[in-house]
Design a protein around this motif. Sequence first.
Motif: not given
Length: 663
Positions: A517-520
């Motif tokens: 998972s990425q922040s964006t």
Amino acid sequence: MPHTPRTLEDVDVDVDVSYRARPRALLVAVAAAMAPTLLAPATAHAATAKAGKRITVASGETLELTETTTATRLTIAEGGVITVPDGYSLSLTVNGVETGSELAALTDGYGGGATAIAAGAYRGTVVLTVAEATEVAFSDLTFPFRQALYVGADGVDEAKSVPSAVLGGTVTDTAATGVTLTSDGEAFNGVYVTGGGSYTLTNPKIAFDGNGRCDFIGYGASVVGTGAGTTLVVDGATIGNEGVVRTAVIADATANVIVKNSTLHCADGTLPDEYVGTGDTRYMISVPWMLGLSGNVRTTNLLGASTRASYVNSTVSSEKWGALSVDGGSYCTLTAINSTIANTGGEGYGSYAIGNVTEHFLGCTFDVGDYALIHWGASAHYGDSTKAAVAALNDSLEIGLTAAELSALPVKSTTVDCGRFMVLWYAAGSVAIDGGTQVTTGETAFMCKAVAGTVTVDGSDGATITAGNGVLFQLMDTDRPSSVSVSGKAWKTETTGTYTEPTGSPTRSTTWTTTSSQSTDAKAAFTDIALTGDFYNSVRGGGNASLQGQNLVVSLTGSTLEGVVSASTAQHGVSTITSAEYREISEVTNTASAVVNNGVLLTLGAGSTWTVTGTSYLSALTLAADAAVTAPSGKTVTLTVNGTATTIQPGTAYTGALTLTIN
């Protein structure tokens, strides 16, 4: 022909005492005296005119009025002009109805936004009010407001009001009760409250027919509450407007506006011939078609910094465009409790959210043409109007409901019925759904345009999500057409543009990670709910639209899901979208396809089961110890990881190129 200047001495009229010199108490007396003539028959008007005084302004003549003037007949020939001195405004009422005001054409100077009294014959109780000017700035423009009631820090400011437009009821410095305000002119306001004081409107009836010009400042709105410290309460109102940006309620500039027990509806008007749509907020008087909508009036707008608007036990509806809007502001709060939010013309949104706004919807009913929410950066909550939740908002937002009012409000669940999508994200932000909220959409439930949209659904108290086309969440590239200036005129910019469907395969990014998972990323989390439907991520990445990639992160806790969860290729029904095809925006079909830059990460938490109904391509799959992946009855599901057949084991996490197939 040059205009010939005239003064009152040249005209055979009854001249009333200047309103600016009247004692405040006369405001009520004038309104009460006028009320019986509101619907006087035309024959009575004519009979009165024969015996009364008349004003006639011939073609080429200019009549300057320096004080409020009454007559029984006013005739203005084409080319005749009535003016007032600098620093004053002119309004005409006939039998208590504001009328005759006509906006200058856009090509004559949009920024002025001034009105003139149109040529024509006016009969009845004719009042030409000369009031002190109310100039309201917005950006680099200044709008010359005129209003029936101007309420400042010390109460009603008679010098800036038009008393002949206030019919019936009682008006004081702190409240107006039972008044009727009617306008068939343009850009006339009803009640303008500013200056940091408190004012209450009880049981007003307001009906405006004719165009306004700017709903980012409220020029032409029925009710405006503006300014730090200002509290405006509207209770038991009936407001029905028809006209371009002829808004019902405006809250602006840190004011606190509370509307309760009221019915508000606004219907479209006719756009000026010279207008071409724009997204420039100084000039925008129709919804930008790039939102997939049409229409030219929003029923409400919430503006400014930290402004609050609350709607309790009310009905707010628009023909198209939008019912509840937050636009042009920052850190505002919009609240609706036990209220109905609707569009009556088959298109439109329930609410619009931009500028880090917080929106609360408790016990509300949405019946909207397209979207419950257009999301440009906000936090929105849909839930039940429990006693505790309503009381908490009443305190924190200073809504001012009494103990008796709080007790009388029934506990309700929110119901959301949308013609297309519940939420359309164009910017990062969150949506929370809980309580007994029932969401039913004609198409996809959650539509996210390549931004970090987040939805959290808690079904433990009965919340449900039903998607009409079987797609619960669609993450996709933005298909909002680019804006192209077509003219040097400000109101003719940002009108054209084309979205063109990309062709060929996406280019794999060397920098984007699809397995974590990425922040964006876009995220969807569900607890204690049974779901039927699909989740798709069709973002191309690899530099398309300046985006290397984006993942869709889905998590289930104590929940069941029957459907496909997959990366996909999305396709519109048309290869290009222009203003003529505005309804094609967001309309896509999906083909499940292998992950490129569009990772799909699914977590099956405790007590969760995913029944796979079709081939699904993931980049990560995590199962709790008691989670399960199953197939429909009579079928089996198989998993390959990077091309290798792999047994699905509870309590295991898989990453890579995952393919789940139904046999």
